[in-house]
Design a protein around this motif. Structure first.
Motif, PDB file in Angstrom:
ATOM      1  N   LYS A 185       0.820  -1.303  -0.012  1.00 16.62           N
ATOM      2  CA  LYS A 185       0.008   0.129  -0.177  1.00 16.62           C
ATOM      3  C   LYS A 185       0.850   1.323   0.115  1.00 16.62           C
ATOM      4  CE  LYS A 185      -3.864  -1.803   2.427  1.00 16.62           C
ATOM      5  NZ  LYS A 185      -4.951  -1.736   3.848  1.00 16.62           N
ATOM      6  N   LYS A 186       1.948   1.416   0.944  1.00 19.04           N
ATOM      7  CA  LYS A 186       2.686   2.516   0.734  1.00 19.04           C
ATOM      8  C   LYS A 186       3.437   2.533  -0.476  1.00 19.04           C
ATOM      9  CE  LYS A 186       4.133   5.504   4.183  1.00 19.04           C
ATOM     10  NZ  LYS A 186       3.244   6.281   5.047  1.00 19.04           N
ATOM     11  N   GLN A 187       4.198   1.458  -0.831  1.00 18.04           N
ATOM     12  CA  GLN A 187       4.670   1.796  -2.355  1.00 18.04           C
ATOM     13  C   GLN A 187       3.903   2.300  -3.265  1.00 18.04           C
ATOM     14  OE1 GLN A 187       7.775  -1.399  -3.214  1.00 18.04           O
ATOM     15  NE2 GLN A 187       6.235  -1.838  -5.166  1.00 18.04           N
ATOM     16  N   SER A 188       2.667   1.803  -3.363  1.00 23.80           N
ATOM     17  CA  SER A 188       1.562   2.257  -4.351  1.00 23.80           C
ATOM     18  C   SER A 188       1.287   3.816  -4.198  1.00 23.80           C
ATOM     19  CB  SER A 188       0.510   1.201  -4.497  1.00 23.80           C
ATOM     20  OG  SER A 188      -0.318   1.583  -3.155  1.00 23.80           O
ATOM     21  N   LEU A 189       1.346   4.325  -2.909  1.00 22.02           N
ATOM     22  CA  LEU A 189       0.920   5.659  -2.809  1.00 22.02           C
ATOM     23  C   LEU A 189       2.155   6.422  -2.975  1.00 22.02           C
ATOM     24  CD1 LEU A 189      -0.967   5.264   0.299  1.00 22.02           C
ATOM     25  CD2 LEU A 189      -1.817   5.986  -1.641  1.00 22.02           C
ATOM     26  N   TYR A 190       3.357   5.915  -2.951  1.00 21.00           N
ATOM     27  CA  TYR A 190       4.733   6.742  -2.889  1.00 21.00           C
ATOM     28  C   TYR A 190       5.715   6.121  -3.556  1.00 21.00           C
ATOM     29  CZ  TYR A 190       2.144   9.271   0.866  1.00 21.00           C
ATOM     30  OH  TYR A 190       1.526   9.870   1.657  1.00 21.00           O
ATOM     31  N   PRO A 191       5.376   5.910  -5.063  1.00 21.78           N
ATOM     32  CA  PRO A 191       6.381   4.937  -5.842  1.00 21.78           C
ATOM     33  C   PRO A 191       7.702   5.695  -5.938  1.00 21.78           C
ATOM     34  CG  PRO A 191       4.566   5.788  -7.089  1.00 21.78           C
ATOM     35  CD  PRO A 191       4.215   6.001  -5.690  1.00 21.78           C
ATOM     36  N   HIS A 192       7.694   6.846  -5.816  1.00 24.96           N
ATOM     37  CA  HIS A 192       8.878   7.876  -6.123  1.00 24.96           C
ATOM     38  C   HIS A 192       9.896   7.719  -4.739  1.00 24.96           C
ATOM     39  CE1 HIS A 192       5.806  10.097  -4.019  1.00 24.96           C
ATOM     40  NE2 HIS A 192       6.931  11.221  -3.788  1.00 24.96           N
ATOM     41  N   LEU A 193       9.237   7.219  -3.709  1.00 28.34           N
ATOM     42  CA  LEU A 193      10.012   7.251  -2.412  1.00 28.34           C
ATOM     43  C   LEU A 193      10.355   5.674  -1.996  1.00 28.34           C
ATOM     44  CD1 LEU A 193       8.081   9.743  -0.178  1.00 28.34           C
ATOM     45  CD2 LEU A 193      10.069  10.095  -1.254  1.00 28.34           C
ATOM     46  N   TYR A 194       9.660   4.683  -2.248  1.00 23.32           N
ATOM     47  CA  TYR A 194       9.742   3.599  -1.903  1.00 23.32           C
ATOM     48  C   TYR A 194       9.617   2.381  -3.082  1.00 23.32           C
ATOM     49  CZ  TYR A 194       8.453   5.960   2.374  1.00 23.32           C
ATOM     50  OH  TYR A 194       8.412   6.812   3.322  1.00 23.32           O
ATOM     51  N   ASP A 195      10.591   1.446  -2.918  1.00 24.58           N
ATOM     52  CA  ASP A 195      10.694   0.142  -3.588  1.00 24.58           C
ATOM     53  C   ASP A 195      11.048  -0.926  -2.782  1.00 24.58           C
ATOM     54  OD1 ASP A 195      10.976  -1.825  -5.538  1.00 24.58           O
ATOM     55  OD2 ASP A 195      12.297  -0.743  -6.881  1.00 24.58           O
ATOM     56  N   PHE A 196       9.813  -1.704  -2.472  1.00 27.16           N
ATOM     57  CA  PHE A 196      10.018  -2.846  -1.312  1.00 27.16           C
ATOM     58  C   PHE A 196      10.255  -4.255  -2.100  1.00 27.16           C
ATOM     59  CE2 PHE A 196       7.418   0.123   1.235  1.00 27.16           C
ATOM     60  CZ  PHE A 196       8.387   0.710   1.811  1.00 27.16           C
ATOM     61  N   ASP A 197      10.354  -4.396  -3.432  1.00 30.01           N
ATOM     62  CA  ASP A 197      10.331  -5.315  -4.145  1.00 30.01           C
ATOM     63  C   ASP A 197      11.346  -6.149  -3.650  1.00 30.01           C
ATOM     64  OD1 ASP A 197       8.145  -4.414  -5.623  1.00 30.01           O
ATOM     65  OD2 ASP A 197       9.097  -4.041  -7.304  1.00 30.01           O
ATOM     66  N   GLU A 198      12.671  -5.980  -3.628  1.00 26.18           N
ATOM     67  CA  GLU A 198      13.633  -7.012  -3.080  1.00 26.18           C
ATOM     68  C   GLU A 198      13.376  -7.541  -1.680  1.00 26.18           C
ATOM     69  OE1 GLU A 198      16.105  -8.200  -4.758  1.00 26.18           O
ATOM     70  OE2 GLU A 198      15.351  -7.315  -6.396  1.00 26.18           O
ATOM     71  N   GLY A 199      12.747  -6.601  -0.867  1.00 29.85           N
ATOM     72  CA  GLY A 199      12.447  -7.044   0.325  1.00 29.85           C
ATOM     73  C   GLY A 199      11.338  -8.195   0.414  1.00 29.85           C
ATOM     74  N   PHE A 200      10.584  -7.822  -0.562  1.00 27.71           N
ATOM     75  CA  PHE A 200       9.402  -9.140  -0.573  1.00 27.71           C
ATOM     76  C   PHE A 200       9.958 -10.424  -0.959  1.00 27.71           C
ATOM     77  CE2 PHE A 200       6.639  -5.258  -1.880  1.00 27.71           C
ATOM     78  CZ  PHE A 200       6.204  -5.093  -0.491  1.00 27.71           C
ATOM     79  N   LYS A 201      10.984 -10.564  -1.595  1.00 34.61           N
ATOM     80  CA  LYS A 201      11.744 -11.856  -1.697  1.00 34.61           C
ATOM     81  C   LYS A 201      12.111 -12.639  -0.487  1.00 34.61           C
ATOM     82  CE  LYS A 201      13.015 -10.289  -6.368  1.00 34.61           C
ATOM     83  NZ  LYS A 201      14.162 -10.053  -7.368  1.00 34.61           N
ATOM     84  N   LEU A 202      12.380 -12.218   0.432  1.00 28.53           N
ATOM     85  CA  LEU A 202      12.640 -12.652   1.748  1.00 28.53           C
ATOM     86  C   LEU A 202      11.705 -13.230   2.413  1.00 28.53           C
ATOM     87  CD1 LEU A 202      14.880  -9.430   2.890  1.00 28.53           C
ATOM     88  CD2 LEU A 202      15.611 -11.483   1.590  1.00 28.53           C
ATOM     89  N   GLU A 203      12.123 -14.362   3.151  1.00 26.14           N
ATOM     90  CA  GLU A 203      11.047 -15.312   3.641  1.00 26.14           C
ATOM     91  C   GLU A 203      10.848 -15.020   5.086  1.00 26.14           C
ATOM     92  OE1 GLU A 203      12.189 -19.339   2.673  1.00 26.14           O
ATOM     93  OE2 GLU A 203      11.802 -18.981   0.439  1.00 26.14           O
ATOM     94  N   THR A 204      11.678 -14.517   5.703  1.00 24.70           N
ATOM     95  CA  THR A 204      11.547 -14.251   7.048  1.00 24.70           C
ATOM     96  C   THR A 204      11.216 -12.911   7.735  1.00 24.70           C
ATOM     97  OG1 THR A 204      13.862 -13.907   7.804  1.00 24.70           O
ATOM     98  CG2 THR A 204      13.172 -16.446   7.579  1.00 24.70           C
ATOM     99  N   ILE A 205      10.772 -12.793   8.815  1.00 23.58           N
ATOM    100  CA  ILE A 205      10.521 -11.411   9.356  1.00 23.58           C
ATOM    101  C   ILE A 205      11.750 -10.801   9.695  1.00 23.58           C
ATOM    102  CG2 ILE A 205       9.377 -10.046  11.237  1.00 23.58           C
ATOM    103  CD1 ILE A 205       7.264 -11.240   9.125  1.00 23.58           C
ATOM    104  N   THR A 206      12.600 -11.623  10.336  1.00 22.74           N
ATOM    105  CA  THR A 206      13.924 -11.098  10.678  1.00 22.74           C
ATOM    106  C   THR A 206      14.604 -10.417   9.427  1.00 22.74           C
ATOM    107  OG1 THR A 206      14.092 -12.812  12.409  1.00 22.74           O
ATOM    108  CG2 THR A 206      16.212 -11.700  11.798  1.00 22.74           C
ATOM    109  N   ALA A 207      14.864 -11.301   8.238  1.00 18.11           N
ATOM    110  CA  ALA A 207      15.636 -10.705   7.246  1.00 18.11           C
ATOM    111  C   ALA A 207      14.638  -9.674   6.491  1.00 18.11           C
ATOM    112  CB  ALA A 207      15.428 -11.959   5.989  1.00 18.11           C
ATOM    113  N   MET A 208      13.396  -9.692   6.649  1.00 18.64           N
ATOM    114  CA  MET A 208      12.769  -8.327   6.022  1.00 18.64           C
ATOM    115  C   MET A 208      13.057  -6.999   6.866  1.00 18.64           C
ATOM    116  SD  MET A 208       8.837  -9.610   4.869  1.00 18.64           S
ATOM    117  CE  MET A 208       8.370  -8.128   4.285  1.00 18.64           C
ATOM    118  N   THR A 209      13.040  -7.438   8.025  1.00 21.87           N
ATOM    119  CA  THR A 209      13.333  -6.298   9.302  1.00 21.87           C
ATOM    120  C   THR A 209      14.714  -5.715   8.806  1.00 21.87           C
ATOM    121  OG1 THR A 209      11.683  -7.033  10.535  1.00 21.87           O
ATOM    122  CG2 THR A 209      13.687  -5.602  11.409  1.00 21.87           C
ATOM    123  N   GLU A 210      15.919  -6.661   8.685  1.00 24.81           N
ATOM    124  CA  GLU A 210      17.106  -6.078   8.597  1.00 24.81           C
ATOM    125  C   GLU A 210      17.139  -5.427   7.178  1.00 24.81           C
ATOM    126  OE1 GLU A 210      21.363  -8.162   9.386  1.00 24.81           O
ATOM    127  OE2 GLU A 210      19.814  -9.339   8.357  1.00 24.81           O
TER     128      GLU A 210
END
Length: 318
Positions: free
Chosen positions: A202-227
């Protein structure tokens, strides 16, 4: 250990209790708190807008402000269930959404971080001012319980005159341990990862010029995503340094002077109970540890009767 909570045998499983806490069945039906609710937009600090819902009671005995857990919202089952209970017993209820929780992603360009205490504290101050002649109480769940305890600690320096009691249900004390614990349970990991990913989309779709989380979405754990998130979108490239900003261990709560009640369970799958036994508490603080209850659970029946609601009500009426 005190204040006996003895659920029937079929409710003694930690995951059953934890799942029931998030079960919304019946929480919106015949809920007078929701009927009385009106949206409020708060500007607690410059350039920040937070959304809340205020349900004033015509014969209010006091006001209770509810703080939800991470990736929860004002419409989380435990918030709706407890808000209804308190409203039906004569209390005005205010439910706060943190930034990027609920449907509030459009209100702020900046991301939510659990370290953002100032905007939550200022929101608590504002809501306490709604009915200054009435006692004001704060109730937090999980991460909201952590926020509530940090509010209590800050009140030692910046008191809120009509704040009479703080309740913290299943509070996160060590966010690093809790993050790892979530990743140890596939069901919990899937639940939180799905919710967080949906929020970030939701955040990325609203502010695509500020955020690109695509690489983060590939991570499988909450720990890895947080890092990954911290390294790319925060001032804390080292995850442990971030977690330390809102860790509450050892003597972290010794300065509390607002009456405070902590409630947790030995079988909580997210919050290690050992950390509670090592806490050094102020004379105004009560700690209740039950053998059963899971995370945010404490159900006495399948119909939705929850132990901590009775505890809260008896405390408010003292």
């Amino acid at each position: 250990m005190s204040q006996a909570f003895n659920p029937p045998f079929y409710l003694r499983n930690a995951f059953v209790q934890t799942m029931l806490a998030s079960n919304k069945l019946g929480t919106k039906r015949n809920n007078p708190m929701l009927n009385a609710a009106r949206e409020v937009l708060l500007n607690p600090i410059p350039n920040v807008t937070l959304q809340g819902f205020y349900s004033p009671h015509a014969q209010a005995k006091g006001v209770v402000m509810l703080l939800h857990g991470w990736e929860g919202s004002v419409n989380s089952a435990y918030v709706l269930r407890t808000g209804k209970f308190l409203y039906e017993h004569g209390y005005s209820v205010f439910r706060l959404n943190y930034r990027d929780h609920g449907d509030t992603h459009h209100l702020n360009t900046g991301l939510f971080y659990a370290i953002l205490l100032d905007e939550v504290f200022a929101s608590v101050q504002a809501v306490a001012g709604y009915e200054t002649s009435k006692p004001f109480h704060l109730l937090g769940f999980s991460m909201g319980g952590n926020f509530a305890l940090r509010v209590a600690r800050k009140c030692a320096v910046h008191p809120i005159p009509n704040l009479k009691h703080i309740f913290s249900i299943s509070p996160v004390l060590d966010p690093e341990k809790s993050t790892y614990a979530i990743d140890q349970h596939p069901m919990l990991q899937k639940h939180f990862r799905r919710g967080w990913s949906r929020s970030l989309l939701k955040k990325q779709s609203l502010y695509p010029h500020l955020y690109d989380f695509d690489e983060g979405f590939k991570l499988e754990t909450i720990t890895a995503m947080t890092e990954w998130m911290l390294q790319h979108y925060s001032e804390y490239p080292v995850m442990r340094d971030y977690f330390r900003q809102y860790t509450l261990l050892g003597d972290a709560l010794t300065t509390l002077n607002v009456p405070t009640t902590l409630i947790t369970a030995q079988d909580d799958p997210i919050i290690p109970v050992e950390d509670f036994y090592d806490l050094k508490l102020s004379p105004t603080t009560e700690l209740i540890v039950h053998p059963h209850g899971g995370h945010n659970g404490f159900f006495e029946t399948l119909s939705g009767r929850v132990w901590y609601q009775k505890k809260i009500l008896s405390t408010l009426m003292m």
